[in-house]
Design an enzyme around this catalytic site. Structure first.
Site, mmCIF file in Angstrom:
data_model
loop_
_atom_site.group_PDB
_atom_site.id
_atom_site.type_symbol
_atom_site.label_atom_id
_atom_site.label_comp_id
_atom_site.label_asym_id
_atom_site.label_seq_id
_atom_site.Cartn_x
_atom_site.Cartn_y
_atom_site.Cartn_z
ATOM 1 N N SER A 199 0.810 -1.220 0.000
ATOM 2 C CA SER A 199 0.000 0.000 0.000
ATOM 3 C C SER A 199 0.837 1.261 0.000
ATOM 4 O O SER A 199 0.291 2.362 0.104
ATOM 5 C CB SER A 199 -0.927 -0.012 1.213
ATOM 6 O OG SER A 199 -0.167 -0.227 2.369
ATOM 7 N N THR B 296 -2.120 3.356 4.250
ATOM 8 C CA THR B 296 -1.282 4.549 4.182
ATOM 9 C C THR B 296 -0.357 4.662 5.388
ATOM 10 O O THR B 296 -0.791 4.447 6.523
ATOM 11 C CB THR B 296 -2.205 5.790 4.190
ATOM 12 O OG1 THR B 296 -3.073 5.674 3.088
ATOM 13 C CG2 THR B 296 -1.421 7.068 4.140
ATOM 14 N N THR C 32 1.460 6.877 0.230
ATOM 15 C CA THR C 32 0.570 5.754 -0.074
ATOM 16 C C THR C 32 0.530 5.457 -1.569
ATOM 17 O O THR C 32 0.823 6.342 -2.385
ATOM 18 C CB THR C 32 -0.869 6.084 0.396
ATOM 19 O OG1 THR C 32 -1.689 4.931 0.289
ATOM 20 C CG2 THR C 32 -1.496 7.200 -0.435
ATOM 21 N N ARG D 32 -7.624 8.249 -9.848
ATOM 22 C CA ARG D 32 -8.210 8.539 -8.527
ATOM 23 C C ARG D 32 -7.116 9.018 -7.564
ATOM 24 O O ARG D 32 -6.024 8.476 -7.496
ATOM 25 C CB ARG D 32 -8.865 7.262 -7.986
ATOM 26 C CG ARG D 32 -9.478 7.407 -6.583
ATOM 27 C CD ARG D 32 -8.537 6.966 -5.502
ATOM 28 N NE ARG D 32 -9.151 6.967 -4.175
ATOM 29 C CZ ARG D 32 -8.476 6.808 -3.048
ATOM 30 N NH1 ARG D 32 -7.179 6.645 -3.078
ATOM 31 N NH2 ARG D 32 -9.098 6.814 -1.890
ATOM 32 N N THR E 41 -5.401 7.471 7.897
ATOM 33 C CA THR E 41 -5.230 6.284 7.077
ATOM 34 C C THR E 41 -6.616 5.709 6.809
ATOM 35 O O THR E 41 -7.559 6.001 7.538
ATOM 36 C CB THR E 41 -4.307 5.264 7.792
ATOM 37 O OG1 THR E 41 -4.067 4.156 6.929
ATOM 38 C CG2 THR E 41 -4.912 4.760 9.078
ATOM 39 N N GLY E 42 -6.732 4.912 5.767
ATOM 40 C CA GLY E 42 -8.037 4.314 5.467
ATOM 41 C C GLY E 42 -8.659 4.920 4.221
ATOM 42 O O GLY E 42 -7.947 5.466 3.370
HETATM 43 N N1 GLY Z 1 -5.793 6.863 2.619
HETATM 44 C C1 GLY Z 1 -5.304 6.477 1.374
HETATM 45 C C2 GLY Z 1 -6.213 6.647 0.265
HETATM 46 O O1 GLY Z 1 -7.422 6.605 0.427
HETATM 47 O O2 GLY Z 1 -5.744 6.801 -0.836
#
Ligand code: GLY
Length: 323
Positions: A79, A181, A199, A209, A232-233
């Site tokens: 990730s 992340t 990330t 995206r 994060t997330g």
């Molecule tokens: N938190 C990382 C992302 O959604 O790209």
């Protein structure tokens, strides 16, 4: 802690610094010993690297950059950096940002073929008149600064993507690989706070995206008078609530880092129609006094903290709808 275990846990002796406390450490007004570094997830090698820099009286910004680079170079992490899972078309694209204690910041979005996105973000901050560079422009800038282009899609991540393509079912994966992340916050001996976030974004995202991680205020925010926060997330949910800025502003109002993270998580879960059961968001935060905290929607999130007591992974509290 006795002297022997202190030396063993902090690595002070191995760095040849000795135990002259005031040369290496300082205290906040609430008597918390600095420096401190915290990071999202179980990333002890990354916090170790940051700590080594802080212990040599290094600057929090240098600690953040070098700590984040450890995970970016770790091919096993799917990730962040090299080895990151690709988008639906098989492209690995990285997002990162960095912010220092003077309020300066830099970020890169949709950066391809350069693994150390955090270092490119730092150079955007230091060497350009801008805050954010994207896509081909970000890569061109990185190459002009001497970064080497390389293929970031490892055999393992390519094989996982090929497997995924058979169904092409798009679902955010909670606690992916127990590692999403990487966000890091450090407070150095001079009580200066910096932060960074890096990330490869959501696995199998649509091409182009961009998540929260390179967006100052969402993925990361630092106010050296107050503290810092990093997320994060699922980035879309963090962006919609400007999460890291919210956490810092709550600390400004007197919330502890943990209370501030918890309130920011509640802001997401309490949104009308929120389907929070299906995704993860976690925050970590530190304030000017050196207090730290974390909070997540789902079970499984953790924070790594390295302070004078050692390098420790701490399970995060999480939302419990019964409360
Ligand atoms: N938190 C990382 C992302 O959604 O790209």
């Amino acid at each position: 802690m006795d002297r022997r275990s202190f030396i063993k846990r902090t690595g002070v002796a191995s760095l040849g610094i000795g135990l002259n406390f005031h040369k290496t450490f300082s205290k906040t007004k609430n008597d918390i010993t600095l420096p401190i570094v915290i990071a999202t997830w179980d990333v002890k090698k990354a916090t170790q690297k940051a700590w080594e820099i802080l212990l040599k009286n290094g600057d929090s910004l240098d600690a953040i950059e070098q700590g984040c680079r450890i995970e970016e170079a770790n091919e096993k992490g799917q990730s962040v950096g090299i080895g990151g899972l690709p988008d639906r078309e098989g492209n690995v694209s990285l997002d990162a940002c960095i912010m220092d204690y003077k309020g300066n910041c830099g970020s890169v979005v949709y950066l391809k073929n350069i693994k150390h996105a955090i270092s490119v973000a730092r150079l955007v901050m230091e060497k350009t008149p801008h805050v954010m560079l994207a896509g081909d422009g970000a890569k061109k800038f990185a190459v002009s600064m001497g970064f080497k282009e390389e293929n970031l899609l490892t055999e393992k991540s390519e094989a996982d993507w090929v497997k995924w393509k058979k169904k092409e079912k798009y679902n955010p994966i909670i606690n992916i690989e127990n590692h999403d992340t990487i966000g890091m916050l450090a407070i150095d001996k001079n009580n200066n706070i910096s932060g960074g976030c890096t990330t490869s974004g959501l696995a199998y995202k649509m091409q182009g995206r961009v998540g929260d991680s390179p967006i100052i205020g969402s993925g990361l925010y630092i106010d050296n008078e107050i503290g810092g926060a990093v997320a994060t997330g699922l980035g879309e949910e963090v962006i919609k609530t400007v999460g890291s800025f919210l956490v810092v502003e709550l600390m400004r109002q007197g919330y502890s880092p943990e209370e501030a993270c918890k309130t920011a998580i509640h802001r997401i879960v309490n949104k009308p129609g929120s389907n929070y059961q299906n995704f993860q968001v976690g925050y970590i935060a530190i304030n000017k006094n050196g207090d730290t905290g974390s909070y997540a929607i789902q079970k499984g999130f953790s924070m790594t903290k390295y302070d004078m007591n050692g390098n420790e992974n701490i399970s995060s509290l999480f939302f419990d709808k019964k409360i």
